[in-house]
Design an enzyme around this catalytic site. Structure first.
Site, PDB file in Angstrom:
ATOM      1  N   GLU A  66       0.793  -1.223   0.000  1.00  0.00           N
ATOM      2  CA  GLU A  66       0.000   0.000   0.000  1.00  0.00           C
ATOM      3  C   GLU A  66       0.833   1.286   0.000  1.00  0.00           C
ATOM      4  O   GLU A  66       0.777   2.080   0.946  1.00  0.00           O
ATOM      5  CB  GLU A  66      -0.970  -0.013   1.184  1.00  0.00           C
ATOM      6  CG  GLU A  66      -1.963  -1.166   1.119  1.00  0.00           C
ATOM      7  CD  GLU A  66      -2.961  -1.218   2.262  1.00  0.00           C
ATOM      8  OE1 GLU A  66      -3.927  -1.969   2.157  1.00  0.00           O
ATOM      9  OE2 GLU A  66      -2.758  -0.484   3.273  1.00  0.00           O
ATOM     10  N   GLU A  92      -5.243  -8.241  -1.242  1.00  0.00           N
ATOM     11  CA  GLU A  92      -6.045  -8.126  -0.021  1.00  0.00           C
ATOM     12  C   GLU A  92      -7.487  -7.851  -0.405  1.00  0.00           C
ATOM     13  O   GLU A  92      -7.759  -6.938  -1.191  1.00  0.00           O
ATOM     14  CB  GLU A  92      -5.538  -7.008   0.889  1.00  0.00           C
ATOM     15  CG  GLU A  92      -4.215  -7.276   1.558  1.00  0.00           C
ATOM     16  CD  GLU A  92      -3.837  -6.181   2.551  1.00  0.00           C
ATOM     17  OE1 GLU A  92      -4.746  -5.405   2.964  1.00  0.00           O
ATOM     18  OE2 GLU A  92      -2.648  -6.088   2.911  1.00  0.00           O
TER      19      GLU A  92
END
Length: 820
Positions: A409, A527
């Protein structure tokens, strides 16, 4: 004869530059009704209690009683005290009480302590002996308290802490205090501790502090010698030429598919197991169950991959992992966090699970790095890249590890544009460093947060890859990765529109799905997850699992061809202690939440077994050089290295360079060099890996020779010509992209009899990187000689066989000439 009133002086505490003095007025037989004290002082009173200053002229002080303590009853005592600046050894002179000179019943003797020193020794204990003296004998017993205090020496490490009370019998003027010093063999500076006296009784303090010096008697051992050994490896054949490409079990990419060494489309279908990135320095849940039992359950539930988050801190920390019940995982006792990762990877290889290593954050903790970047204070980009190179080399022989998720991220990164925050450029630098050390890994590149004003989930925005694709030094190793979550994680604006579920396919396409739909590259949904408590979550989950299954417009029909696999995925998370999504497991760390598995089971994929023993056979892709230290070093040792061509040139191996780091205590590290496979019959070839600039070590053998062992036979003669007719063939390009293409060849037997075995030549300047349904016999500068596979050499009359291959190169693709 009545006893007269007396005045007694003592010092109760002192320090550098000051002390506390006490005066006691004894009333004698007749008592006192008001009192005045006078004396000459070589110090300055800075604070006074129990009296007031009447005058202070020069060195002469006059003090008198306060209203509440003016009366001293017969044989009674009144005390007063003061804080003074100066030395306690400067006693008040000319003491008088109510104008009458007094000796205070003899001024108490003064205590002093001397410094001490001792050689520390290599083991056992020695003693620092401090001498405490009275400047004259006392008529009664004298006591004083003592205690040690750390200086540069530390109690429990360098010496044994001590405190107590020392007693001088009447007439005694010297005593000793002994402090035990702990021997060691560490080379260090002299160290000190303090021994302080306090609360004397029957005496004053003249010198209340002594320094104890522990003198180092250890000499530094000579630095270790660093050396590199020779290495060799069988070169192997390119993928699809009958010898296998890359290490056994390695994965590559073709278009939007991840493929195995045989060219078959496969899918990573896994689960995230976090904890190594946290302050535990170990996967979570090991307080409840053993790691092997946990991983066995993942395998039994049908997952084929674990995405394993870790932190940069884990790789360099000497702290012991915590949150582990070692009775359940005894193999982990005494290991570092990195060594715990080793054990997880080793067991994954034994049971056939694959591992994606995920650089989740820099410092140990929860969530992604706080600044939304892959570097931060204390963790440079250079260190991040060096850490990845180390891991790639460390696990080069472990086929269980299939990929490097470069950073989790990077939501504050920019996609392109240059500068320190250009995530696309940084991902290329790190990815190429990984591939230089281990060319068998997939390089997984996540998205950012915002691109050209369009916001999405952290790590989920891959819009920029269309305009600025990632380019790696090794072809067919790039996988893009997105994160995607439902309304319960954050009420994104698109979830608030009526009928939002009908727009989700377009949203997925916009942000990351177009890469798969348009056959640009494979996508890993790294994810996604939910607690299944928000009704909107269920609509999102139905849409995203449908999309992953290959229903790209969510109309209920599969939109991908037979034999193709949908996008890969790893569910967040296995752990029940994820506050956002919960886990596959319930809070007992044992019970599977079947309502989640019902959505995932249709998406799972059997990747099959890893190579026997969980290790590669070394056949032709990575050569490992071992670098050793002659002895462990107390501090980190670094050495630079680079490859140098010999009879093997840059077409035979991938040039690489870097810095190798030995942590304190380590004596062996490896350098991995990628070897290019081919089918040319040639002599064995050599190159070198040269070490330079050692730091913390001296130079030994600084050059290692790498030998590429040829395994190609002389090409067999061509088969006899076909009687009563011949073969007709055609070659065509069926797909092309930047830097590569896919071609198909068809052969038709137009003769009067069956063909038993066939061989042809394709003249082309391009490199064939993968071939199926045929084998490469030889390769020269002009092109390739290709023959039938073992099972399709026979061609009946008027029958046709075909084969295909992938080519690497840019430019006109018409330069493919078929010669029968």
């Amino acid at each position: 004869m009545p006893v007269a009133s007396t005045l007694t002086y003592s010092v109760s505490n002192q320090w550098s530059g000051g002390f506390i003095g006490n005066l006691a007025v004894q009333g004698g037989a007749g008592g006192l009704n008001g009192w005045t004290i006078a004396f000459d002082a070589g110090f300055e009173i800075t604070n006074l209690w129990g009296a007031e200053i009447v005058s202070h002229v020069g060195t002469r002080y006059v003090l008198r009683s306060l209203s509440w303590n003016a009366v001293v009853p017969p044989d009674g005592t009144v005390s007063l005290g003061f804080q003074a600046a100066g030395s306690a050894a400067s006693l008040p002179q000319g003491l008088s009480l109510n104008g009458m000179p007094t000796t205070g019943g003899d001024t108490p003797p003064a205590l002093s302590i001397t410094d001490a020193s001792v050689m520390e020794g290599g083991d056992g204990t020695r003693e620092l002996v401090f001498t405490v003296t009275l400047d004259r004998a006392a008529a009664t017993a004298v006591t004083v308290n003592y205690a040690t205090t750390d200086g540069t020496a530390a109690a429990g490490v360098d010496y044994t802490a001590l405190q107590g009370q020392l007693t001088f019998a009447a007439g005694e003027t010297s005593r000793t205090i002994r402090v035990k010093v702990l021997g060691d063999t560490a080379v260090e500076a002299d160290e000190t501790l303090l021994l302080r006296l306090s609360a004397p009784s029957g005496a004053t303090l003249a010198d209340a502090e002594a320094t104890g010096t522990i003198r180092n008697d250890d000499t530094a051992p000579p630095p270790p010698r660093i050396a590199i050994g020779d290495a060799s490896v069988v070169e192997g054949d390119p993928a699809g030429t009958g010898g296998g490409g890359g290490a056994a079990g390695a994965l590559s990419t073709r278009g939007n598919q991840i493929v195995d060494a045989g060219g078959q489309a496969v899918k990573l279908a896994g689960v995230n197991w976090f904890g190594l990135e946290s302050a535990n320095l170990a996967p979570h849940g090991l307080w409840a169950r053993g790691y092997k039992e946990m991983m066995d359950q993942m395998k039994a539930e049908g997952f084929n991959t674990i995405r394993l988050p870790f932190s940069s801190e884990l790789l360099h920390s000497n702290a012991a992992p915590n949150g582990i019940d070692f009775s359940k995982s005894p193999e982990l006792q005494g290991l570092s966090g990195l060594q715990v990762m080793d054990r997880i990877i080793d067991y994954a290889g034994q049971i056939g699970l694959r591992i994606i290593l995920d650089h989740h954050r820099n410092s140990a903790g929860a969530g992604t790095s706080g600044n939304g970047l892959w570097y931060e204070a204390g963790y440079s980009e250079a260190q991040w890249i060096a850490d990845w190179s180390m891991l790639a080399a460390r696990y080069a022989g472990k086929p269980a590890v299939v990929g490097a998720d470069l950073h989790n991220e990077p939501y504050n990164g920019n996609w392109g544009g240059g500068g320190a925050n250009d995530w696309a450029a940084a991902a290329e630098r790190a990815g190429n460093a990984v591939l230089a050390a281990n060319p068998d890994w997939l390089i997984i590149v996540e998205g950012i947060g915002t691109y050209q004003g369009s916001n999405y989930w952290w790590g989920g925005n891959l819009m920029g890859a269309r305009d600025r694709p990632i380019q790696l030094s090794v072809a067919d190793k790039l996988v893009y990765s997105a994160h995607d979550y439902p309304n319960s994680i954050h009420a994104q604006p698109w979830f608030q529109q009526p009928g939002f579920e009908g727009q989700l396919a377009a949203k997925f396409d916009q942000m990351w799905g177009y890469l798969y739909r348009e056959n640009i590259a494979p996508v890993l949904l790294g994810e996604f997850g939910t607690k299944l408590q928000d009704p909107k979550d269920l609509l999102w989950l139905e849409a995203i699992t449908g999309y992953l299954s290959g229903d790209l417009d969510l109309d209920g029909d599969r939109d991908i061809a037979a034999g193709q696999q949908g996008a890969s995925w790893t569910w967040w998370s296995w752990n029940p202690n994820s506050g956002d999504t919960g886990g596959i497991l319930a809070d007992d760390w044992r019970t599977v939440i079947e309502a989640k598995m019902q959505w995932l089971e249709p998406l799972q994929f059997d990747l099959g077994d890893l190579p026997a023993g969980g290790e590669t056979d070394g056949c032709g892709r990575t050569m490992l050089f071992t670098v050793t230290l002659s002895a462990p070093a107390a501090e980190a040792v670094l050495v630079d290295w680079t490859t140098q061509p010999g009879t093997a040139g840059l077409a035979d191996f991938t040039a690489a360079a870097g810095t190798l780091r030995f942590e304190a205590g380590e004596t062996s590290r490896t350098i991995a060099v990628a070897i290019a496979a081919d089918v040319l019959h040639e002599a064995d070839e050599t190159f070198s890996v040269v070490l330079s600039n050692p730091r913390g070590a001296t130079a030994g053998d600084m050059s290692g020779t790498g030998t590429i062992l040829d395994d190609d036979a002389v090409a067999p003669p061509p088969p006899p010509p076909v009687e009563d007719g011949g073969l007709e063939g055609s070659v065509s390009v069926v797909n092309a992209w930047a830097g590569g293409f896919q071609a198909s060849v068809a052969l038709t037997n137009e003769g009067s009899g069956a063909v038993q075995g066939w061989q042809l030549r394709i003249d082309t300047p391009y490199e064939i990187t993968q071939i199926w349904n045929a084998e490469i016999v030889s390769h020269d500068a002009a092109g390739y000689v290709i023959r039938n596979a073992a099972w399709n050499g026979g061609i009946a009359e008027d029958a046709t066989v075909s084969f295909g291959f992938l080519g690497q190169g840019a430019g006109a693709l018409a330069s493919l000439d078929l010669v029968l």
